[in-house]
Design a protein around this motif. Sequence first.
Motif, PDB file in Angstrom:
ATOM      1  N   PHE A 121      24.581 -31.192  73.544  1.00 11.91           N
ATOM      2  CA  PHE A 121      24.705 -32.001  74.756  1.00 11.91           C
ATOM      3  C   PHE A 121      26.139 -32.047  75.239  1.00 11.91           C
ATOM      4  O   PHE A 121      26.398 -32.154  76.435  1.00 11.91           O
ATOM      5  CB  PHE A 121      24.087 -33.394  74.615  1.00 11.91           C
ATOM      6  CG  PHE A 121      24.751 -34.337  73.666  1.00 11.91           C
ATOM      7  CD1 PHE A 121      25.880 -35.039  74.020  1.00 11.91           C
ATOM      8  CD2 PHE A 121      24.205 -34.550  72.412  1.00 11.91           C
ATOM      9  CE1 PHE A 121      26.463 -35.929  73.147  1.00 11.91           C
ATOM     10  CE2 PHE A 121      24.785 -35.445  71.535  1.00 11.91           C
ATOM     11  CZ  PHE A 121      25.918 -36.129  71.902  1.00 11.91           C
ATOM     12  N   ARG A 122      27.118 -31.911  74.344  1.00 15.83           N
ATOM     13  CA  ARG A 122      28.512 -31.851  74.772  1.00 15.83           C
ATOM     14  C   ARG A 122      28.731 -30.591  75.603  1.00 15.83           C
ATOM     15  O   ARG A 122      29.307 -30.638  76.678  1.00 15.83           O
ATOM     16  CB  ARG A 122      29.432 -31.872  73.556  1.00 15.83           C
ATOM     17  CG  ARG A 122      30.890 -32.023  73.944  1.00 15.83           C
ATOM     18  CD  ARG A 122      31.679 -30.786  73.519  1.00 15.83           C
ATOM     19  NE  ARG A 122      33.029 -30.910  73.983  1.00 15.83           N
ATOM     20  CZ  ARG A 122      33.584 -30.073  74.866  1.00 15.83           C
ATOM     21  NH1 ARG A 122      32.915 -29.072  75.357  1.00 15.83           N
ATOM     22  NH2 ARG A 122      34.813 -30.227  75.259  1.00 15.83           N
ATOM     23  N   HIS A 123      28.206 -29.476  75.125  1.00 16.69           N
ATOM     24  CA  HIS A 123      28.349 -28.212  75.852  1.00 16.69           C
ATOM     25  C   HIS A 123      27.648 -28.294  77.210  1.00 16.69           C
ATOM     26  O   HIS A 123      28.209 -27.920  78.239  1.00 16.69           O
ATOM     27  CB  HIS A 123      27.791 -27.049  75.033  1.00 16.69           C
ATOM     28  CG  HIS A 123      27.821 -25.769  75.780  1.00 16.69           C
ATOM     29  ND1 HIS A 123      28.988 -25.072  76.009  1.00 16.69           N
ATOM     30  CD2 HIS A 123      26.841 -25.079  76.392  1.00 16.69           C
ATOM     31  CE1 HIS A 123      28.715 -23.997  76.732  1.00 16.69           C
ATOM     32  NE2 HIS A 123      27.424 -23.983  76.976  1.00 16.69           N
ATOM     33  N   GLU A 124      26.436 -28.809  77.224  1.00 17.44           N
ATOM     34  CA  GLU A 124      25.672 -28.929  78.464  1.00 17.44           C
ATOM     35  C   GLU A 124      26.406 -29.807  79.474  1.00 17.44           C
ATOM     36  O   GLU A 124      26.516 -29.471  80.651  1.00 17.44           O
ATOM     37  CB  GLU A 124      24.298 -29.524  78.150  1.00 17.44           C
ATOM     38  CG  GLU A 124      23.432 -29.770  79.359  1.00 17.44           C
ATOM     39  CD  GLU A 124      22.127 -30.449  78.993  1.00 17.44           C
ATOM     40  OE1 GLU A 124      21.515 -31.018  79.910  1.00 17.44           O
ATOM     41  OE2 GLU A 124      21.723 -30.439  77.823  1.00 17.44           O
ATOM     42  N   THR A 125      26.936 -30.922  79.024  1.00 12.68           N
ATOM     43  CA  THR A 125      27.619 -31.864  79.906  1.00 12.68           C
ATOM     44  C   THR A 125      28.902 -31.268  80.464  1.00 12.68           C
ATOM     45  O   THR A 125      29.167 -31.319  81.665  1.00 12.68           O
ATOM     46  CB  THR A 125      27.925 -33.172  79.157  1.00 12.68           C
ATOM     47  OG1 THR A 125      26.694 -33.736  78.707  1.00 12.68           O
ATOM     48  CG2 THR A 125      28.648 -34.172  80.044  1.00 12.68           C
ATOM     49  N   VAL A 126      29.722 -30.677  79.617  1.00 14.12           N
ATOM     50  CA  VAL A 126      31.005 -30.121  80.058  1.00 14.12           C
ATOM     51  C   VAL A 126      30.789 -28.877  80.908  1.00 14.12           C
ATOM     52  O   VAL A 126      31.430 -28.713  81.949  1.00 14.12           O
ATOM     53  CB  VAL A 126      31.923 -29.837  78.849  1.00 14.12           C
ATOM     54  CG1 VAL A 126      33.177 -29.101  79.284  1.00 14.12           C
ATOM     55  CG2 VAL A 126      32.288 -31.137  78.151  1.00 14.12           C
ATOM     56  N   ALA A 127      29.886 -27.998  80.505  1.00 12.57           N
ATOM     57  CA  ALA A 127      29.647 -26.762  81.251  1.00 12.57           C
ATOM     58  C   ALA A 127      29.128 -27.040  82.660  1.00 12.57           C
ATOM     59  O   ALA A 127      29.422 -26.292  83.591  1.00 12.57           O
ATOM     60  CB  ALA A 127      28.669 -25.865  80.496  1.00 12.57           C
ATOM     61  N   ALA A 128      28.379 -28.124  82.837  1.00  7.80           N
ATOM     62  CA  ALA A 128      27.872 -28.467  84.164  1.00  7.80           C
ATOM     63  C   ALA A 128      29.020 -28.829  85.110  1.00  7.80           C
ATOM     64  O   ALA A 128      28.924 -28.628  86.318  1.00  7.80           O
ATOM     65  CB  ALA A 128      26.877 -29.620  84.070  1.00  7.80           C
ATOM     66  N   GLY A 129      30.110 -29.370  84.561  1.00  2.18           N
ATOM     67  CA  GLY A 129      31.282 -29.692  85.364  1.00  2.18           C
ATOM     68  C   GLY A 129      31.070 -30.793  86.383  1.00  2.18           C
ATOM     69  O   GLY A 129      31.829 -30.909  87.339  1.00  2.18           O
ATOM     70  N   ARG A 174      35.480 -26.247  81.620  1.00  2.74           N
ATOM     71  CA  ARG A 174      34.104 -25.777  81.412  1.00  2.74           C
ATOM     72  C   ARG A 174      34.015 -24.656  80.392  1.00  2.74           C
ATOM     73  O   ARG A 174      32.967 -24.447  79.787  1.00  2.74           O
ATOM     74  CB  ARG A 174      33.510 -25.272  82.721  1.00  2.74           C
ATOM     75  CG  ARG A 174      33.284 -26.336  83.730  1.00  2.74           C
ATOM     76  CD  ARG A 174      32.678 -25.726  84.971  1.00  2.74           C
ATOM     77  NE  ARG A 174      32.626 -26.699  86.037  1.00  2.74           N
ATOM     78  CZ  ARG A 174      31.940 -26.535  87.139  1.00  2.74           C
ATOM     79  NH1 ARG A 174      31.250 -25.440  87.326  1.00  2.74           N
ATOM     80  NH2 ARG A 174      31.941 -27.469  88.059  1.00  2.74           N
ATOM     81  N   ASP A 175      35.090 -23.921  80.239  1.00  4.32           N
ATOM     82  CA  ASP A 175      35.088 -22.772  79.340  1.00  4.32           C
ATOM     83  C   ASP A 175      35.696 -23.078  77.971  1.00  4.32           C
ATOM     84  O   ASP A 175      36.097 -22.155  77.265  1.00  4.32           O
ATOM     85  CB  ASP A 175      35.846 -21.610  79.988  1.00  4.32           C
ATOM     86  CG  ASP A 175      35.190 -21.161  81.284  1.00  4.32           C
ATOM     87  OD1 ASP A 175      33.950 -21.156  81.340  1.00  4.32           O
ATOM     88  OD2 ASP A 175      35.925 -20.837  82.233  1.00  4.32           O
ATOM     89  N   THR A 176      35.755 -24.346  77.593  1.00  2.72           N
ATOM     90  CA  THR A 176      36.302 -24.707  76.289  1.00  2.72           C
ATOM     91  C   THR A 176      35.496 -23.995  75.205  1.00  2.72           C
ATOM     92  O   THR A 176      34.272 -24.108  75.169  1.00  2.72           O
ATOM     93  CB  THR A 176      36.232 -26.234  76.062  1.00  2.72           C
ATOM     94  OG1 THR A 176      36.975 -26.873  77.096  1.00  2.72           O
ATOM     95  CG2 THR A 176      36.808 -26.618  74.712  1.00  2.72           C
ATOM     96  N   GLY A 177      36.177 -23.263  74.356  1.00  2.00           N
ATOM     97  CA  GLY A 177      35.504 -22.523  73.288  1.00  2.00           C
ATOM     98  C   GLY A 177      34.999 -23.435  72.179  1.00  2.00           C
ATOM     99  O   GLY A 177      35.381 -24.607  72.079  1.00  2.00           O
ATOM    100  N   GLU A 178      34.172 -22.874  71.342  1.00  2.00           N
ATOM    101  CA  GLU A 178      33.555 -23.614  70.240  1.00  2.00           C
ATOM    102  C   GLU A 178      34.590 -24.278  69.334  1.00  2.00           C
ATOM    103  O   GLU A 178      34.481 -25.464  69.027  1.00  2.00           O
ATOM    104  CB  GLU A 178      32.681 -22.658  69.424  1.00  2.00           C
ATOM    105  CG  GLU A 178      32.148 -23.209  68.141  1.00  2.00           C
ATOM    106  CD  GLU A 178      30.947 -24.120  68.332  1.00  2.00           C
ATOM    107  OE1 GLU A 178      30.614 -24.854  67.387  1.00  2.00           O
ATOM    108  OE2 GLU A 178      30.345 -24.100  69.403  1.00  2.00           O
ATOM    109  N   GLN A 179      35.592 -23.527  68.909  1.00  2.00           N
ATOM    110  CA  GLN A 179      36.583 -24.077  67.981  1.00  2.00           C
ATOM    111  C   GLN A 179      37.381 -25.211  68.621  1.00  2.00           C
ATOM    112  O   GLN A 179      37.599 -26.257  68.010  1.00  2.00           O
ATOM    113  CB  GLN A 179      37.519 -22.973  67.501  1.00  2.00           C
ATOM    114  CG  GLN A 179      38.466 -23.420  66.418  1.00  2.00           C
ATOM    115  CD  GLN A 179      39.283 -22.262  65.859  1.00  2.00           C
ATOM    116  OE1 GLN A 179      39.248 -21.149  66.355  1.00  2.00           O
ATOM    117  NE2 GLN A 179      40.028 -22.536  64.811  1.00  2.00           N
TER     118      GLN A 179
END
Length: 165
Positions: free
Chosen positions: A25-33, A40-45
């Motif tokens: 959900f962190r990825h989904e929320t940030v990627a949506a912008g 939006r392109d913050t990598g996994e690490q």
Amino acid sequence: MGDRTGGRPRVRDATADGWPACRPFRHETVAAGETYARDRDTGEQAARALWTAPDPGVFAVEADPAPEAGPTAGDRAGAAGAIVAPASARPHHGGPARGVAHAGFMVGPAHAGRGIGRLLAERVLDEARRDGHTATVFPAVVETDPAPRLRGSLGFTIPGTVPEA
């Protein structure tokens, strides 16, 4: 606040074992912008480093699962519920601005509207005060912020906006 009575979620320090539950959900929320002011392109690490301990001031909310649900992703030793929201409160800057905390939190979409945002906001504000901060900023994408009333009820105002940010 740490008691798990009446089905109330609890806030605890974030640990690396909770990242798998937080990541989707962190990825989904940030990627949506749309609601969160992060790259939006913050990598996994880099994302993992932002939202997991051992950095003090990083927290997670665990749902209080039904007893029959058993262990879920994000458990610590199988004794706690799934992580449904992360938060942080850190120094905003050093030097003369070191008394200002930079705080952020997000609630997993499936858990929105259940008071988890308020629980986190109150916790990060308490921690910021305890750490000696005299002010706190909560950066947000104002036009689509899902929690303006929450921020207002906690005494926050919007001092300005950056168009199309």
